[in-house]
Design a protein around this motif. Structure first.
Motif, PDB file in Angstrom:
ATOM      1  N   THR A 174       0.804  -1.220   0.000  1.00  0.00           N
ATOM      2  CA  THR A 174       0.000   0.000   0.000  1.00  0.00           C
ATOM      3  C   THR A 174       0.839   1.274   0.000  1.00  0.00           C
ATOM      4  OG1 THR A 174      -0.144  -0.075   2.422  1.00  0.00           O
ATOM      5  CG2 THR A 174      -1.905  -1.152   1.175  1.00  0.00           C
ATOM      6  N   ASP A 175       2.134   1.145   0.218  1.00  0.00           N
ATOM      7  CA  ASP A 175       3.032   2.304   0.251  1.00  0.00           C
ATOM      8  C   ASP A 175       4.316   1.931  -0.486  1.00  0.00           C
ATOM      9  OD1 ASP A 175       4.721   4.451   0.808  1.00  0.00           O
ATOM     10  OD2 ASP A 175       4.113   4.602   2.919  1.00  0.00           O
ATOM     11  N   HIS A 176       4.524   2.520  -1.644  1.00  0.00           N
ATOM     12  CA  HIS A 176       5.681   2.148  -2.477  1.00  0.00           C
ATOM     13  C   HIS A 176       7.009   2.520  -1.827  1.00  0.00           C
ATOM     14  CE1 HIS A 176       5.506   6.455  -3.466  1.00  0.00           C
ATOM     15  NE2 HIS A 176       6.760   6.327  -3.866  1.00  0.00           N
ATOM     16  N   ARG A 177       6.985   3.340  -0.791  1.00  0.00           N
ATOM     17  CA  ARG A 177       8.229   3.741  -0.120  1.00  0.00           C
ATOM     18  C   ARG A 177       8.755   2.640   0.804  1.00  0.00           C
ATOM     19  NH1 ARG A 177       6.661   8.591   3.319  1.00  0.00           N
ATOM     20  NH2 ARG A 177       4.992   7.102   3.772  1.00  0.00           N
ATOM     21  N   ILE A 178       7.923   1.644   1.107  1.00  0.00           N
ATOM     22  CA  ILE A 178       8.312   0.542   1.984  1.00  0.00           C
ATOM     23  C   ILE A 178       8.671  -0.665   1.135  1.00  0.00           C
ATOM     24  CG2 ILE A 178       7.539  -0.999   3.833  1.00  0.00           C
ATOM     25  CD1 ILE A 178       5.592   1.209   4.695  1.00  0.00           C
ATOM     26  N   ALA A 179       9.728  -1.389   1.521  1.00  0.00           N
ATOM     27  CA  ALA A 179      10.145  -2.571   0.764  1.00  0.00           C
ATOM     28  C   ALA A 179      10.572  -3.679   1.715  1.00  0.00           C
ATOM     29  CB  ALA A 179      11.293  -2.211  -0.183  1.00  0.00           C
ATOM     30  N   LEU A 180      10.283  -4.910   1.316  1.00  0.00           N
ATOM     31  CA  LEU A 180      10.729  -6.102   2.038  1.00  0.00           C
ATOM     32  C   LEU A 180      11.696  -6.849   1.128  1.00  0.00           C
ATOM     33  CD1 LEU A 180      10.586  -8.165   4.362  1.00  0.00           C
ATOM     34  CD2 LEU A 180       8.595  -9.173   3.225  1.00  0.00           C
ATOM     35  N   VAL A 181      12.931  -7.020   1.610  1.00  0.00           N
ATOM     36  CA  VAL A 181      13.965  -7.706   0.840  1.00  0.00           C
ATOM     37  C   VAL A 181      14.283  -9.022   1.541  1.00  0.00           C
ATOM     38  CG1 VAL A 181      16.349  -7.580   0.016  1.00  0.00           C
ATOM     39  CG2 VAL A 181      14.921  -5.529   0.010  1.00  0.00           C
ATOM     40  N   PRO A 182      14.275 -10.128   0.826  1.00  0.00           N
ATOM     41  CA  PRO A 182      14.602 -11.411   1.470  1.00  0.00           C
ATOM     42  C   PRO A 182      15.998 -11.392   2.083  1.00  0.00           C
ATOM     43  CG  PRO A 182      13.648 -11.752  -0.716  1.00  0.00           C
ATOM     44  CD  PRO A 182      13.929 -10.285  -0.593  1.00  0.00           C
ATOM     45  N   ALA A 183      16.180 -12.209   3.101  1.00  0.00           N
ATOM     46  CA  ALA A 183      17.492 -12.334   3.746  1.00  0.00           C
ATOM     47  C   ALA A 183      18.525 -12.800   2.727  1.00  0.00           C
ATOM     48  CB  ALA A 183      17.416 -13.319   4.909  1.00  0.00           C
ATOM     49  N   VAL A 184      19.745 -12.354   2.906  1.00  0.00           N
ATOM     50  CA  VAL A 184      20.848 -12.738   2.023  1.00  0.00           C
ATOM     51  C   VAL A 184      21.860 -13.540   2.835  1.00  0.00           C
ATOM     52  CG1 VAL A 184      20.510 -10.722   0.547  1.00  0.00           C
ATOM     53  CG2 VAL A 184      22.135 -10.597   2.455  1.00  0.00           C
ATOM     54  N   PRO A 185      22.745 -14.302   2.180  1.00  0.00           N
ATOM     55  CA  PRO A 185      23.774 -15.047   2.907  1.00  0.00           C
ATOM     56  C   PRO A 185      24.631 -14.112   3.760  1.00  0.00           C
ATOM     57  CG  PRO A 185      23.662 -15.777   0.630  1.00  0.00           C
ATOM     58  CD  PRO A 185      22.788 -14.561   0.729  1.00  0.00           C
ATOM     59  N   PRO A 186      25.138 -14.586   4.902  1.00  0.00           N
ATOM     60  CA  PRO A 186      25.927 -13.731   5.798  1.00  0.00           C
ATOM     61  C   PRO A 186      27.054 -12.977   5.104  1.00  0.00           C
ATOM     62  CG  PRO A 186      25.458 -15.819   6.859  1.00  0.00           C
ATOM     63  CD  PRO A 186      24.955 -15.952   5.453  1.00  0.00           C
ATOM     64  N   GLY A 187      27.708 -13.628   4.157  1.00  0.00           N
ATOM     65  CA  GLY A 187      28.824 -12.981   3.473  1.00  0.00           C
ATOM     66  C   GLY A 187      28.419 -11.842   2.561  1.00  0.00           C
ATOM     67  N   GLU A 188      27.103 -11.699   2.308  1.00  0.00           N
ATOM     68  CA  GLU A 188      26.623 -10.645   1.415  1.00  0.00           C
ATOM     69  C   GLU A 188      25.877  -9.536   2.155  1.00  0.00           C
ATOM     70  OE1 GLU A 188      24.323 -12.304  -1.759  1.00  0.00           O
ATOM     71  OE2 GLU A 188      25.741 -13.937  -2.140  1.00  0.00           O
ATOM     72  N   VAL A 189      25.751  -9.670   3.460  1.00  0.00           N
ATOM     73  CA  VAL A 189      24.949  -8.701   4.224  1.00  0.00           C
ATOM     74  C   VAL A 189      25.495  -7.286   4.078  1.00  0.00           C
ATOM     75  CG1 VAL A 189      24.282  -7.959   6.549  1.00  0.00           C
ATOM     76  CG2 VAL A 189      24.053 -10.358   5.886  1.00  0.00           C
ATOM     77  N   LEU A 190      26.787  -7.100   4.350  1.00  0.00           N
ATOM     78  CA  LEU A 190      27.350  -5.747   4.334  1.00  0.00           C
ATOM     79  C   LEU A 190      27.360  -5.144   2.936  1.00  0.00           C
ATOM     80  CD1 LEU A 190      30.270  -5.851   6.932  1.00  0.00           C
ATOM     81  CD2 LEU A 190      27.828  -5.432   7.245  1.00  0.00           C
ATOM     82  N   GLU A 191      27.390  -5.994   1.908  1.00  0.00           N
ATOM     83  CA  GLU A 191      27.330  -5.493   0.535  1.00  0.00           C
ATOM     84  C   GLU A 191      25.986  -4.834   0.245  1.00  0.00           C
ATOM     85  OE1 GLU A 191      28.180  -8.683  -2.129  1.00  0.00           O
ATOM     86  OE2 GLU A 191      30.048  -9.233  -1.120  1.00  0.00           O
ATOM     87  N   HIS A 192      24.969  -5.202   1.008  1.00  0.00           N
ATOM     88  CA  HIS A 192      23.662  -4.555   0.893  1.00  0.00           C
ATOM     89  C   HIS A 192      23.536  -3.407   1.895  1.00  0.00           C
ATOM     90  CE1 HIS A 192      22.903  -8.360  -1.148  1.00  0.00           C
ATOM     91  NE2 HIS A 192      21.770  -7.865  -1.617  1.00  0.00           N
ATOM     92  N   THR A 193      24.029  -3.619   3.103  1.00  0.00           N
ATOM     93  CA  THR A 193      23.929  -2.608   4.158  1.00  0.00           C
ATOM     94  C   THR A 193      24.532  -1.280   3.740  1.00  0.00           C
ATOM     95  OG1 THR A 193      24.170  -4.400   5.774  1.00  0.00           O
ATOM     96  CG2 THR A 193      24.411  -2.158   6.597  1.00  0.00           C
ATOM     97  N   VAL A 194      25.630  -1.337   3.027  1.00  0.00           N
ATOM     98  CA  VAL A 194      26.375  -0.131   2.671  1.00  0.00           C
ATOM     99  C   VAL A 194      25.552   0.859   1.856  1.00  0.00           C
ATOM    100  CG1 VAL A 194      27.342  -1.110   0.541  1.00  0.00           C
ATOM    101  CG2 VAL A 194      28.630   0.652   1.789  1.00  0.00           C
ATOM    102  N   ASP A 195      24.492   0.399   1.205  1.00  0.00           N
ATOM    103  CA  ASP A 195      23.668   1.290   0.387  1.00  0.00           C
ATOM    104  C   ASP A 195      22.698   2.135   1.216  1.00  0.00           C
ATOM    105  OD1 ASP A 195      24.831   0.487  -1.953  1.00  0.00           O
ATOM    106  OD2 ASP A 195      23.232  -0.884  -2.542  1.00  0.00           O
ATOM    107  N   ALA A 196      22.553   1.805   2.505  1.00  0.00           N
ATOM    108  CA  ALA A 196      21.599   2.529   3.347  1.00  0.00           C
ATOM    109  C   ALA A 196      22.168   3.871   3.789  1.00  0.00           C
ATOM    110  CB  ALA A 196      21.239   1.694   4.568  1.00  0.00           C
ATOM    111  N   ASP A 197      21.270   4.789   4.110  1.00  0.00           N
ATOM    112  CA  ASP A 197      21.663   6.084   4.673  1.00  0.00           C
ATOM    113  C   ASP A 197      21.644   6.042   6.195  1.00  0.00           C
ATOM    114  OD1 ASP A 197      21.832   8.134   2.295  1.00  0.00           O
ATOM    115  OD2 ASP A 197      20.086   6.875   1.893  1.00  0.00           O
ATOM    116  N   PHE A 198      20.744   5.249   6.757  1.00  0.00           N
ATOM    117  CA  PHE A 198      20.681   5.026   8.200  1.00  0.00           C
ATOM    118  C   PHE A 198      20.286   3.578   8.448  1.00  0.00           C
ATOM    119  CE2 PHE A 198      20.174   9.614   8.131  1.00  0.00           C
ATOM    120  CZ  PHE A 198      20.867  10.032   9.256  1.00  0.00           C
ATOM    121  N   GLY A 199      20.883   2.989   9.490  1.00  0.00           N
ATOM    122  CA  GLY A 199      20.459   1.680   9.948  1.00  0.00           C
ATOM    123  C   GLY A 199      19.509   1.839  11.114  1.00  0.00           C
ATOM    124  N   LEU A 200      18.614   0.890  11.283  1.00  0.00           N
ATOM    125  CA  LEU A 200      17.636   0.922  12.366  1.00  0.00           C
ATOM    126  C   LEU A 200      17.872  -0.261  13.301  1.00  0.00           C
ATOM    127  CD1 LEU A 200      14.495   1.611  10.152  1.00  0.00           C
ATOM    128  CD2 LEU A 200      15.749   3.293  11.513  1.00  0.00           C
TER     129      LEU A 200
END
Length: 305
Positions: A174-200
């Motif tokens: 209902t809100d295009h600003r929200i997204a759910l991304v499936p979990a990734v293998p542990p070795g790939e987590v930070l490769e995705h995290t780095v794209d964020a502006d803030f972590g929660l």
């Protein structure tokens, strides 16, 4: 019971047995019964008697088990200074060693993987929650607060899995600003995290285990060069405020989270990035491994009789 005795009997062959969390303590005690010279290390990843799912009766049982078992341990290891102090107060033991759950030291460069997965525009700002999508982590409050914020370029992304996936997906539908991304293998987590502006990183302050926690996701965000929005928990607040590494809100509530979102533009990211090399060096596994290695060296191998 058969498993307990089988593993306990086999463990006697070592010089040092490390008991990871409460469930492994009886195995270690049995191993020491079979071989008294064996040295036990209790490596507790939680404040065991004070987690949110432990009631008064179970708490008394856990405390009895720990009080008995700690008479036979040669060293004890916990994940935060506050939990270490709590174990001293509860059981009168020597201050446990603190080994935090930190990632390996690495220089994480932007990859664009997360932004591509959610179809983010170049000027979108991403707020990322990564980890277990369960109750007690402020997820429902984040969703409610985000519905009150109408910044079109602010994105709320959840990466992981758990019981709240369906609720998050419904909000995303209902809100295009929200997204759910499936979990990734542990070795790939930070490769995705780095794209964020803030972590929660939120934990409801409903038990001492949460209040004293130092979640690994905080250190993952920092290793990726991402400042963190957290609620006011003892140890997490110390890390964030000491290094100007994010924003601390008073509690896990819709008003607190809404206020944090409205104030994002006032956060000085430049000061955080200037401290990033120091942060990475302080909160990496290589640093924590020195503590762990020191524990093992101090125990030393026991000559067999």
């Amino acid at each position: 019971l058969r498993y307990l005795f089988t593993v306990g009997f086999a463990a006697r062959k070592g010089d040092v047995v490390v008991c990871n969390d409460l469930t492994a303590l009886p195995v270690g005690l049995l191993a020491k019964l079979f071989r008294p010279l064996l040295k036990l290390v209790y490596d507790s990843h939680e404040y065991q008697a004070h987690t949110r799912w432990v009631g008064p009766r179970k708490r008394r049982v856990i405390q009895w088990v720990e009080r008995f078992a700690l008479r036979f341990t040669a060293a004890n290891v916990v994940v935060s200074p506050s939990i270490a102090q709590a174990y001293v107060q509860d059981y009168g033991i020597t201050l446990p060693h603190v080994v935090m759950n930190c990632p390996q030291l690495q220089d994480v460069s932007p990859t664009g993987r997360l932004r591509t997965k959610i179809g983010a525009a170049p000027d979108d700002r991403i707020l990322l929650f990564q980890g277990g999508l369960t109750e007690g982590r402020g997820i429902e409050q984040m969703l409610s607060a985000f519905a009150l914020i109408h910044h079109p370029n602010l994105r709320l992304v959840f990466m992981g899995y758990g019981p709240l996936e369906a609720k998050i997906q419904t909000a995303a539908d209902t809100d295009h600003r929200i997204a759910l991304v499936p979990a990734v293998p542990p070795g790939e987590v930070l490769e995705h995290t780095v794209d964020a502006d803030f972590g929660l990183c939120f934990l409801t302050d409903d038990c001492l285990n949460h209040r004293y926690a130092l979640p690994n996701k905080v250190f993952e965000y920092l290793m990726a060069g991402v400042p963190v929005i957290v609620n006011d928990l003892v140890e997490v607040r110390k890390v964030i405020e000491r290094h100007m590494a994010g924003i601390v809100v008073p509690d896990v509530s819709v008003p607190a989270f809404t206020e944090a979102l409205e104030g994002l533009h006032g956060y000085n990211r430049a000061d955080f990035l200037a401290k990033l090399p120091e942060l990475r060096a302080a909160y990496c596994w290589e640093q924590q491994a020195r503590v762990w290695e020191g524990v093992m060296i101090a125990l030393g191998p026991e000559r067999r009789k």
